[in-house]
Scaffold this motif. Structure first.
Motif, PDB file in Angstrom:
ATOM      1  N   LEU A  64       0.880  -1.400  -0.096  1.00 19.68           N
ATOM      2  CA  LEU A  64       0.124  -0.096   0.064  1.00 19.68           C
ATOM      3  C   LEU A  64       0.816   1.311   0.248  1.00 19.68           C
ATOM      4  O   LEU A  64       1.908   1.162   0.315  1.00 19.68           O
ATOM      5  N   SER A  65       0.383   2.233  -0.591  1.00 23.81           N
ATOM      6  CA  SER A  65       0.826   3.502  -0.616  1.00 23.81           C
ATOM      7  C   SER A  65       0.003   4.337   0.362  1.00 23.81           C
ATOM      8  O   SER A  65      -1.234   4.368   0.291  1.00 23.81           O
ATOM      9  N   ILE A  66       0.470   5.425   1.307  1.00 27.64           N
ATOM     10  CA  ILE A  66      -0.629   5.902   2.317  1.00 27.64           C
ATOM     11  C   ILE A  66      -0.008   7.355   2.052  1.00 27.64           C
ATOM     12  O   ILE A  66       1.048   7.750   2.337  1.00 27.64           O
ATOM     13  N   SER A  67      -0.893   8.214   1.709  1.00 26.81           N
ATOM     14  CA  SER A  67      -0.675   9.756   1.450  1.00 26.81           C
ATOM     15  C   SER A  67      -0.192  10.246   2.891  1.00 26.81           C
ATOM     16  O   SER A  67      -0.811  10.123   3.774  1.00 26.81           O
ATOM     17  N   GLY A  68       0.706  11.006   2.638  1.00 24.34           N
ATOM     18  CA  GLY A  68       1.350  11.814   3.707  1.00 24.34           C
ATOM     19  C   GLY A  68       2.559  10.973   4.284  1.00 24.34           C
ATOM     20  O   GLY A  68       3.123  11.441   5.337  1.00 24.34           O
TER      21      GLY A  68
END
Length: 173
Positions: free
Chosen positions: A43-47
Motif C-alpha cells: 500500500l501507499s499512504i498519502s503523507g
C-alpha cells in the motif's frame, strides 16, 4: 471512540471489501496472495514516506507495516490509502499497470536496482522514456516518475518483486 463521516466509512469499507474479495478469490483458486499478485497487499499512504505491507484489518483501521523501518501502526480511513495493484501510468494509448512498469524496469536493469530517485529531473525523465517510451509526457510528472523508481528499488531491495504468472493463467493463454 473515533467518529468517522459517512464518506470515510464508505471508503474504508470499499478497501476492506476489495481486500477480502481478493483473499476469497485466491482461496477459491487455491493460490496464495503472493503468487496471484505481488502488489495486492503493498500500500501507499498519502503523507507517509515509503510503502506499507497490509498485515491485518480491524473494525476501524488497517494494520500496516512500513517496508522502510518495519514499524507497524494503524492506518485509519481518513488517510488516502491505495494498493499498488490499483495504480497505473498514463500512456498515449491506454493506462499501463504499475506491475508492467516494474517488470519493464526489472528487465531493463536485469534484476538490479534502477537509478537513484534523487537524480536530476532530466536523468529521471530520460530513464522513464527508455523504460516506457509511450508514456504521456503531459500527464506523468517527474514527481510520479521519482515515486515509481523509489518504489521499484524498495520492492527489489525487500525481495517483493515476483513476475512469475500462476500456472493456471499460463495454461489459459
Amino acid at each position: 471512540m473515533v467518529q468517522f463521516s459517512q464518506d470515510e466509512r464508505e471508503y474504508f469499507l470499499h478497501i476492506l471489501e476489495k481486500y477480502i474479495s481478493c483473499i476469497y478469490l485466491d482461496n477459491v483458486n487455491n493460490k496464495t496472495q503472493k503468487e496471484s499478485n505481488m502488489l495486492k497487499e503493498i500500500l501507499s499512504i498519502s503523507g507517509k514516506p515509503g510503502l506499507f505491507k497490509l498485515i491485518n484489518n480491524t473494525a476501524n483501521a488497517l494494520i500496516v507495516e512500513s517496508l522502510l523501518d518495519g514499524k507497524r501502526f494503524p492506518a485509519y480511513s481518513n488517510a488516502k490509502i491505495i494498493a499498488l495493484e490499483d495504480i497505473s501510468i498514463y500512456t498515449e494509448d491506454e493506462d499501463m499497470p504499475l506491475k508492467t512498469v516494474f517488470k519493464r524496469m526489472y528487465e531493463k536493469e536485469e534484476g538490479k536496482p534502477a537509478i537513484n530517485h534523487k537524480e536530476s529531473s532530466a536523468a529521471i525523465t530520460n530513464y522513464i522514456e527508455s523504460v516506457i517510451p509511450e508514456y504521456d509526457a503531459d500527464r506523468v510528472y517527474v514527481s510520479d516518475m521519482r515515486k515509481m523508481i523509489q518504489w521499484y528499488n524498495l520492492l527489489l531491495d525487500k525481495n517483493l518483486l515476483n513476475f512469475d504468472e500462476p500456472e493456471e493463467e499460463k495454461k489459459e493463454e
